[in-house]
Design a protein around this motif. Structure first.
Motif, PDB file in Angstrom:
ATOM      1  N   GLY A 136       0.796  -1.217   0.000  1.00 29.69           N
ATOM      2  CA  GLY A 136       0.000   0.000   0.000  1.00 29.69           C
ATOM      3  C   GLY A 136       0.825   1.261   0.000  1.00 29.69           C
ATOM      4  N   LYS A 137       0.104   2.380  -0.179  1.00 26.77           N
ATOM      5  CA  LYS A 137       0.723   3.699  -0.243  1.00 26.77           C
ATOM      6  C   LYS A 137       0.764   4.312   1.160  1.00 26.77           C
ATOM      7  N   VAL A 138       1.863   4.987   1.479  1.00 27.52           N
ATOM      8  CA  VAL A 138       2.003   5.642   2.784  1.00 27.52           C
ATOM      9  C   VAL A 138       2.503   7.068   2.575  1.00 27.52           C
ATOM     10  N   HIS A 139       2.384   7.884   3.638  1.00 28.57           N
ATOM     11  CA  HIS A 139       2.672   9.321   3.518  1.00 28.57           C
ATOM     12  C   HIS A 139       3.501   9.778   4.722  1.00 28.57           C
ATOM     13  N   ARG A 140       4.527  10.566   4.424  1.00 30.98           N
ATOM     14  CA  ARG A 140       5.314  11.167   5.504  1.00 30.98           C
ATOM     15  C   ARG A 140       5.733  12.575   5.096  1.00 30.98           C
ATOM     16  N   ASN A 141       5.958  13.397   6.077  1.00 26.68           N
ATOM     17  CA  ASN A 141       6.326  14.790   5.831  1.00 26.68           C
ATOM     18  C   ASN A 141       7.824  14.881   5.567  1.00 26.68           C
ATOM     19  N   ASP A 142       8.252  14.249   4.475  1.00 26.97           N
ATOM     20  CA  ASP A 142       9.666  14.250   4.090  1.00 26.97           C
ATOM     21  C   ASP A 142       9.869  15.109   2.853  1.00 26.97           C
ATOM     22  N   ILE A 167      14.654   8.493  -6.617  1.00 27.92           N
ATOM     23  CA  ILE A 167      13.286   8.033  -6.412  1.00 27.92           C
ATOM     24  C   ILE A 167      12.282   8.911  -7.143  1.00 27.92           C
ATOM     25  N   ALA A 168      12.625  10.207  -7.314  1.00 23.62           N
ATOM     26  CA  ALA A 168      11.690  11.146  -7.938  1.00 23.62           C
ATOM     27  C   ALA A 168      11.364  10.754  -9.377  1.00 23.62           C
ATOM     28  N   LYS A 169      12.256  10.053 -10.038  1.00 20.30           N
ATOM     29  CA  LYS A 169      12.019   9.686 -11.438  1.00 20.30           C
ATOM     30  C   LYS A 169      10.793   8.785 -11.587  1.00 20.30           C
ATOM     31  N   THR A 226      16.568   9.892  -2.305  1.00 23.75           N
ATOM     32  CA  THR A 226      16.135   8.632  -1.689  1.00 23.75           C
ATOM     33  C   THR A 226      14.876   8.766  -0.852  1.00 23.75           C
ATOM     34  N   HIS A 227      14.266   9.966  -0.783  1.00 21.75           N
ATOM     35  CA  HIS A 227      13.070  10.168   0.031  1.00 21.75           C
ATOM     36  C   HIS A 227      11.959  10.820  -0.784  1.00 21.75           C
ATOM     37  N   SER A 228      10.728  10.497  -0.416  1.00 23.74           N
ATOM     38  CA  SER A 228       9.556  11.072  -1.062  1.00 23.74           C
ATOM     39  C   SER A 228       8.448  11.179  -0.024  1.00 23.74           C
ATOM     40  N   PHE A 251       7.394  -7.652   9.418  1.00 20.88           N
ATOM     41  CA  PHE A 251       8.477  -7.040   8.636  1.00 20.88           C
ATOM     42  C   PHE A 251       7.878  -5.987   7.728  1.00 20.88           C
ATOM     43  N   GLY A 252       8.698  -5.071   7.266  1.00 20.02           N
ATOM     44  CA  GLY A 252       8.232  -4.036   6.358  1.00 20.02           C
ATOM     45  C   GLY A 252       9.375  -3.531   5.501  1.00 20.02           C
ATOM     46  N   MET A 253       9.054  -3.284   4.231  1.00 21.82           N
ATOM     47  CA  MET A 253      10.083  -2.826   3.294  1.00 21.82           C
ATOM     48  C   MET A 253       9.513  -1.750   2.386  1.00 21.82           C
ATOM     49  N   GLY A 254      10.370  -0.844   1.926  1.00 18.47           N
ATOM     50  CA  GLY A 254       9.971   0.177   0.969  1.00 18.47           C
ATOM     51  C   GLY A 254      10.075  -0.364  -0.450  1.00 18.47           C
ATOM     52  N   VAL A 255       8.970  -0.272  -1.197  1.00 19.92           N
ATOM     53  CA  VAL A 255       8.957  -0.832  -2.546  1.00 19.92           C
ATOM     54  C   VAL A 255       9.883  -0.042  -3.459  1.00 19.92           C
ATOM     55  N   GLU A 256       9.875   1.296  -3.345  1.00 19.82           N
ATOM     56  CA  GLU A 256      10.725   2.107  -4.206  1.00 19.82           C
ATOM     57  C   GLU A 256      12.200   1.774  -4.009  1.00 19.82           C
TER      58      GLU A 256
END
Length: 369
Positions: free
Chosen positions: A218-224, A354-356, A229-231, A337-342
């Motif tokens: 799923g999609k998640v949101h953070r104030n980054d 990651i922005a690409k 390497t961050h979005s 466990f949890g992993m970032g798909v990007e």
């Protein structure tokens, strides 16, 4: 141009005279109908014969009005017969004109069925979603089901029920995007954009008694801030396994098998201590660099290893929130466990930013078609 038919005034109403008058009328009707070549001609023909003011049909009613009393019955029958034939001729003429127009249109718009059709170009799955689906497929093959939940979550599911104390740094507004206008609510009821897919773990355990094996994309949101390497918006895949006698060895074996399936059987995994509020003990997992085979390169910062995810055994305090549904920490155990798909997509496809993935540049995305 031939002279159009006009209704004669009758002086003789004998059967022979009426037969002749009706015959002349019907011959004229047939001839005029045969000459029609389009919709405009038909409309003029219809109005000439059926107009309520001056049409031929109205004019022949004068025959009935002027007929002698003893002959009105015979004349009336003939007028009704003529009326029916005029209406039928007008309807038939309309059908013929429409048919001719359709045939002409088909000829002018004829399609050569031997030519290839116009094919709409088909899109392809976005590289991030493709990697996400590949990860999910690996765990589905191991018997995991898919869990889903809302992106707008409450503080209770996103933090409190996952053993985040009130002063935990992740609660700071610098990390979390809170929904405006929630100040009057109790803290646990305030809404926010979920910062991880972990709330689905609690929601699943509330509905389903153990054993549980779910994988949660799923999609998640953070104030980054957006950088290489961050979005502020990204995707996660988390997993939860709860049963009796689940150990850390089960966690290691599961993840080792999963990443060998993703990156190849030569990949090695290793775990080292870490900290997450909802797992105890906690660990970070690394895989041997898929680019240099563990020898050391710029991608792995010459360490031979790349960190991919966090994991650990579910903290007993988390089970306390769902204890009434069969999750007694004295009887069950589990791992998460949890992993970032990007992050995995960056490694898999050799992307440097990651922005690409989110710019919508077709030239970039076409490489994955």
């Amino acid at each position: 141009m031939a002279e159009l038919y006009s209704v004669p005034k009758l002086e003789d109403y004998s059967p022979a005279a009426m037969d002749a008058a009706v015959r002349d009328l019907l011959n004229a009707l047939e001839q005029e109908a045969a000459k029609l070549s389009g919709e405009n001609d038909w409309k003029a023909f219809r109005d000439r014969w059926m107009s309520r003011k001056s049409g031929v049909l109205m004019q022949i009613t004068e025959w009935l009005k002027l007929a002698p009393k003893e002959q009105k019955r015979d004349v009336g029958q003939r007028v009704n017969e003529v009326k029916a034939k005029i209406e039928a001729a007008v309807d038939a003429a309309e059908a013929r004109v429409n048919s001719q127009a359709s045939s002409a249109r088909l000829v002018s718009e004829r399609v050569d069925v031997s030519l290839p059709g116009n094919r709409r170009p088909l899109g392809v799955k976005h590289p991030v979603l493709r990697v996400q689906d590949e990860i999910v497929a690996v765990f589905k093959a191991m018997g995991y089901s898919i869990g889903e939940g809302p992106e707008v979550e409450s503080d209770y599911y996103n933090f409190e029920s996952l053993n985040f104390p009130p002063n935990h740094p992740a609660r700071d507004t610098q990390d979390t995007l809170f929904i405006a206008g929630q100040e009057k609510k109790q803290q646990r009821d305030r809404l926010l954009m979920r910062t991880h897919t972990s709330p689905v773990q609690i929601r699943t355990m509330e509905k389903q008694r153990p054993p549980v094996r779910i994988v949660i994309p799923g999609k998640v949101h953070r104030n980054d801030a957006l950088d290489a390497t961050h979005s502020p918006v990204f995707h996660q895949v988390e997993g939860l396994c709860v049963d009796t006698n689940i150990t850390f060895s089960d966690l290691k074996g599961t993840l080792d098998h999963a990443f060998k399936s993703l990156f190849g059987s030569s990949v090695k995994t290793r775990f080292y201590p870490s900290f997450f509020p909802f797992t105890e003990p906690s660990a970070d997992m690394q895989v041997s660099c898929i680019f240099c085979g563990g020898k050391g390169c710029r991608t792995c910062k010459f360490s031979g290893w790349i960190e991919l995810l966090g994991c650990g055994m579910v903290d007993p305090n988390v089970f306390e929130f769902v204890k009434g549904n069969g999750y007694d920490p004295a009887k069950v155990s589990g791992f998460a466990f949890g992993m970032g798909v990007e992050r995995i997509a960056i490694l898999k496809y050799g992307v440097d930013e990651i922005a690409k993935f989110y710019l919508g540049d077709v030239r970039f995305l076409e490489q994955f078609a």
